[in-house]
Motif scaffolding. Structure first.
Motif, PDB file in Angstrom:
ATOM      1  N   ARG A  28       0.877  -1.172   0.000  1.00  0.00           N
ATOM      2  CA  ARG A  28       0.000   0.000   0.000  1.00  0.00           C
ATOM      3  C   ARG A  28       0.914   1.221   0.000  1.00  0.00           C
ATOM      4  O   ARG A  28       1.242   1.783   1.041  1.00  0.00           O
ATOM      5  CB  ARG A  28      -0.877  -0.024   1.254  1.00  0.00           C
ATOM      6  CG  ARG A  28      -2.136   0.820   1.144  1.00  0.00           C
ATOM      7  CD  ARG A  28      -2.745   1.018   2.503  1.00  0.00           C
ATOM      8  NE  ARG A  28      -3.188  -0.215   3.108  1.00  0.00           N
ATOM      9  CZ  ARG A  28      -4.450  -0.665   3.050  1.00  0.00           C
ATOM     10  NH1 ARG A  28      -5.353   0.003   2.420  1.00  0.00           N
ATOM     11  NH2 ARG A  28      -4.779  -1.780   3.654  1.00  0.00           N
ATOM     12  N   PRO A  29       1.375   1.647  -1.208  1.00  0.00           N
ATOM     13  CA  PRO A  29       2.426   2.666  -1.244  1.00  0.00           C
ATOM     14  C   PRO A  29       1.933   4.023  -0.749  1.00  0.00           C
ATOM     15  O   PRO A  29       0.893   4.496  -1.193  1.00  0.00           O
ATOM     16  CB  PRO A  29       2.797   2.746  -2.729  1.00  0.00           C
ATOM     17  CG  PRO A  29       1.857   1.878  -3.463  1.00  0.00           C
ATOM     18  CD  PRO A  29       0.892   1.278  -2.518  1.00  0.00           C
ATOM     19  N   GLN A  30       2.694   4.589   0.181  1.00  0.00           N
ATOM     20  CA  GLN A  30       2.406   5.946   0.639  1.00  0.00           C
ATOM     21  C   GLN A  30       3.727   6.669   0.756  1.00  0.00           C
ATOM     22  O   GLN A  30       4.659   6.137   1.343  1.00  0.00           O
ATOM     23  CB  GLN A  30       1.721   5.902   2.006  1.00  0.00           C
ATOM     24  CG  GLN A  30       0.228   6.059   1.869  1.00  0.00           C
ATOM     25  CD  GLN A  30      -0.525   5.628   3.100  1.00  0.00           C
ATOM     26  OE1 GLN A  30       0.071   5.209   4.080  1.00  0.00           O
ATOM     27  NE2 GLN A  30      -1.832   5.730   3.051  1.00  0.00           N
ATOM     28  N   ASN A  31       3.794   7.855   0.182  1.00  0.00           N
ATOM     29  CA  ASN A  31       5.044   8.606   0.164  1.00  0.00           C
ATOM     30  C   ASN A  31       6.190   7.770  -0.391  1.00  0.00           C
ATOM     31  O   ASN A  31       7.293   7.790   0.129  1.00  0.00           O
ATOM     32  CB  ASN A  31       5.422   9.078   1.577  1.00  0.00           C
ATOM     33  CG  ASN A  31       4.350   9.961   2.151  1.00  0.00           C
ATOM     34  OD1 ASN A  31       3.729  10.723   1.413  1.00  0.00           O
ATOM     35  ND2 ASN A  31       4.103   9.829   3.434  1.00  0.00           N
TER      36      ASN A  31
END
Ligand code: HDE
Length: 700
Positions: A28-31
């Motif tokens: 869950r890619p974040q930043n």
């Protein structure tokens, strides 16, 4: 020291383990910067590397090549049967310890929540086929128990088409779309299916189930499930009993009408998938109770049929279904492919306390499921895919192979060994420390290819099922045979079904179907089954649980409709647990409220009932709209409860509905509650069956 394996978990409560396990595999890619599979950051995801702005692309572009190569291989083979499916996570809890019958750990402690993953499916159609076709539904449950995975891979019908696994490829080839043109998609209404089942009388009972309303469920949430085969429960003392397994939806069981099912297949091919998903998102968690029919070994020959014959059911009037626990589906999958597509069920995934019978269909299945996963999931390591991993450690000496994830550390990959202090070791049966031991069933016999004589009666239980149906269900069955056989092009196949199959279990049904097909009146069957003791529990009309909870109600309105009435109808319906949706000709606001759907986007076939609210201007617009009139007409035709407040009744009269139809409730403006009370009761009965004959006079 133990043979260390990375990627294995220590003991912990089952639920925690499963969610942690899945969490680790989630992306869950974040930043995060976009990267290649090798971890290199990507500066340009828009342009291939070229020799000049208008020049040819360069082979050197490892970023483009990696991306396209991966894309080229995004598909895996779909399941050969049950390709179309939808699934959900949940938990199972037993109501009381089942110690007397089985030592299975997940059936002992009512405080333990065992995580489950359930996949519902159709059988015939491919992955993209419609949900509401006439077909059997798969109902496969994976229990992630503390002792390993237990899979209950059942259907929504308690019997099957064939008695011996060796006939499965023939049966599936016959029911699948036909070889020359791959038609029809998702259904059995074609020559090869009826050719096969007319030549194989053992299919008669199950074909009758598929011609019944069981084959067109209203929702996956209102379907029963059955383990089909006879299994064994074995307790800690080693005592074995036969067991038949059942799932019972807490909301009761209901079906679509055939006309609705066919229309839904076009208007919303995802009808069942959407219903399941939306119910879970709303917090209306589907619940199913697990039931067992327990049969002592000594009673196994007392039924007049063979318990090992999967074309037979044990009437629950003879052996009652004991409800032992409940499953709640409370979480939608995060990713369809990773979970629903990659989940691998197998009736051979059992835990100590559950064992097999000699049912020859079950015995064949015990071979098939691992074999099929190897080609579908690309090798022998599919148990390492997150959705398939057990929550108990799966340490052994297997190694290597396609897509291996575990890095086995150390020298020992064999047993016995001395290089890692003999670990991992088999359990000591004397110490009773949880190793699986097959039930020691006494065996003797001659190696022989025969079907037992006790499997020879193919018509009595078809007669039992048919005679247990209500009049409505009998009518539906006759129409289903007529529809399906009407699509069969070869006259000799149609005649064979009527004369050699139907005539043997019900002369009346055979005559009705013959008439509908324009065939001569059939003679007496060669082996007529005769009168049976009916099993009322088989009738779906006896399996309903009245109530409006989670049902979808259309509140039909247009700009100029009475906003206050809309609000009070919605509040009243919601307070009963129903899901009212505001449906209007367009999405333009009505008295400040945004409609949920348009009449053309959500036709009446998607609802369980309709309320037309008053307000002169709005009802005038609806009365003049062909689509709106069709909406109520179709709801009437499909035997749904209809209510109208105030001028709402003008829409009904503009639709030329019979003045006093059963299940039509009219009331004054401002007296919404008075109209809704009987309406809610009628919706809770699922259909207004009393309207049946009148409804047929109305155009669909
Ligand atoms: Fe299956 N069946 N089956 N089946 N079956 C498969 O396994 C098979 C049978 C059932 O949601 C396949 O992973 C044989 C009866 C369900 O993933 C395959 C025979 C019952 C599902 C297979 C049967 C079932 C399958 C295809 C006759 C009800 C879907 C893909 C001996 C009790 C599970 C796969 C899911 C799937 C073989 C008969 C239920 C090919 C050989 C009877 C619910 O292995």
């Amino acid at each position: 020291m133990a043979n260390k394996q990375r990627n294995q978990q220590p003991s912990a409560p089952a639920e925690d383990l499963k969610s942690k396990d899945l969490e680790r595999s989630r992306a869950r890619p974040q930043n995060e910067a976009l990267r290649t599979n090798q971890g290199v950051k990507i500066a340009d995801n828009q342009n291939t590397l070229r020799a000049g702005p208008r020049g040819p692309s360069l082979l050197e572009d490892f970023i483009m090549r990696e991306k396209i190569t991966h894309f080229d291989h995004e598909r895996i083979p779909e399941r050969i049967v049950h390709a179309r499916g939808s699934a959900a996570h949940g938990v199972f809890q037993v109501y009381e310890p089942m110690t007397e019958y089985t030592k299975a750990a997940f059936l002992q402690d009512p405080s333990v929540q065992t995580p489950v993953y359930v996949r519902f499916s159709t059988v015939q159609g491919p992955r993209g086929s419609a949900d509401t076709v006439r077909d059997v539904r798969g109902f496969a449950t994976k229990f992630y128990t503390s002792e390993g995975n237990y899979d209950l891979v059942g259907n929504n019908m308690p019997v099957f088409f064939i008695q011996d696994a060796i006939k499965f490829p023939d049966f599936v080839h016959a029911v699948k779309p036909e070889a020359p043109n791959e038609m029809p998609t998702g259904g059995s209404a074609h020559d090869t299916f009826w050719d096969f089942v007319s030549l194989v009388p053992e299919a008669t009972h199950m074909v009758l189930w598929t011609m019944s309303d069981r084959a067109i469920p209203r929702s996956l949430r209102t379907m029963e499930g059955f383990g089909v085969h006879t299994f064994r429960f074995v307790n800690a003392k080693g005592v074995s009993r036969f067991v038949k397994l059942h799932w019972r939806p807490v909301l009761g069981s209901y079906s679509l009408l055939w006309d609705e099912a066919q229309k839904l297949a076009g208007k919303d091919p995802d009808f069942h998938r959407r219903d399941l998903w939306e119910a879970i998102e709303r917090g209306d968690y589907p619940e199913f109770e697990l039931g067992v029919q327990i049969i002592e070994e000594k009673d196994q020959d007392s039924f007049g049929f063979d318990l090992l014959d999967p074309t037979k059911l044990v009437p629950e009037e003879i052996v009652p279904v004991k409800i032992i626990g409940k499953m709640t589906l409370n979480r939608n999958p995060d990713n369809f492919f990773a979970e629903t597509e990659q989940v691998a069920f197998h009736p051979g995934h059992v835990v100590p306390g559950i064992d097999f019978s000699n049912d020859p269909l079950l015995q064949g299945r015990l071979f098939s499921y691992t074999d099929t996963q190897i080609s579908r999931l690309g090798g022998p390591n599919f148990h390492e895919i997150p959705i398939n991993r057990p929550v108990s450690p799966n340490i052994n000496n297997q190694r290597d192979g396609m897509h291996r994830q575990t890095i086995n550390v150390g020298q020992a990959s064999y047993e016995p060994n001395s290089v890692s202090d003999a670990w991992p070791k088999e359990t000591d049966p004397a110490a009773k420390d949880g190793g699986f031991e097959s039930y020691a069933e006494p065996m003797e016999g001659t190696k022989i290819r025969v079907r037992s004589e006790s499997f020879a009666d193919h018509f009595s239980q078809a007669a039992l099922f048919y005679q247990s149906m209500s009049d409505v269900e009998k009518e539906h069955i006759a129409l289903a045979y007529q529809f399906e056989l009407g699509k069969v092009t070869k006259p000799e196949i149609r005649a064979r079904v009527v004369n050699e199959i139907l005539a043997n279990f019900d002369a009346g049904l055979a005559a009705t179907v013959a008439e509908g097909l324009g065939l001569p009146k059939p003679g007496k069957g060669a082996r007529p089954a005769g009168k049976q003791k009916p099993s009322p529990a088989l009738s779906l009309l006896n399996r309903g649980v009245p109530g409006i909870k989670t049902r979808k109600i259309a509140v039909l309105a247009a700009p100029g409709s009475d906003g206050a009435a809309i609000k009070s109808v919605q509040v009243a319906l919601k307070s009963q647990g129903a899901t009212p949706l505001l449906v209007a000709p367009t999405l333009a606001p009505i008295d400040g409220m945004n409609p949920d759907a348009t009449i053309s986007g959500m036709p009446s076939i998607m609802f369980d009932g309709v309320v037309v609210v008053g307000g002169a201007q709005g009802t005038k617009a609806l009365a003049q709209s062909g689509d709106a009139r069709h909406f109520v007409l179709e709801a009437f035709r499909h035997l749904k409860a209809i209510a109208a407040t105030g001028a709402g009744k003008d829409v009904l009269s503009a639709s030329h509905l019979p003045e006093k139809g059963d299940g039509v409730f009219l009331g004054d403006d401002g007296k919404v509650e008075a109209v809704l009370k009987p309406f809610i009761e009628a919706v809770g009965q699922h259909r207004v069956w009393a309207r049946r004959q009148m409804a047929e006079t109305v155009p669909a």
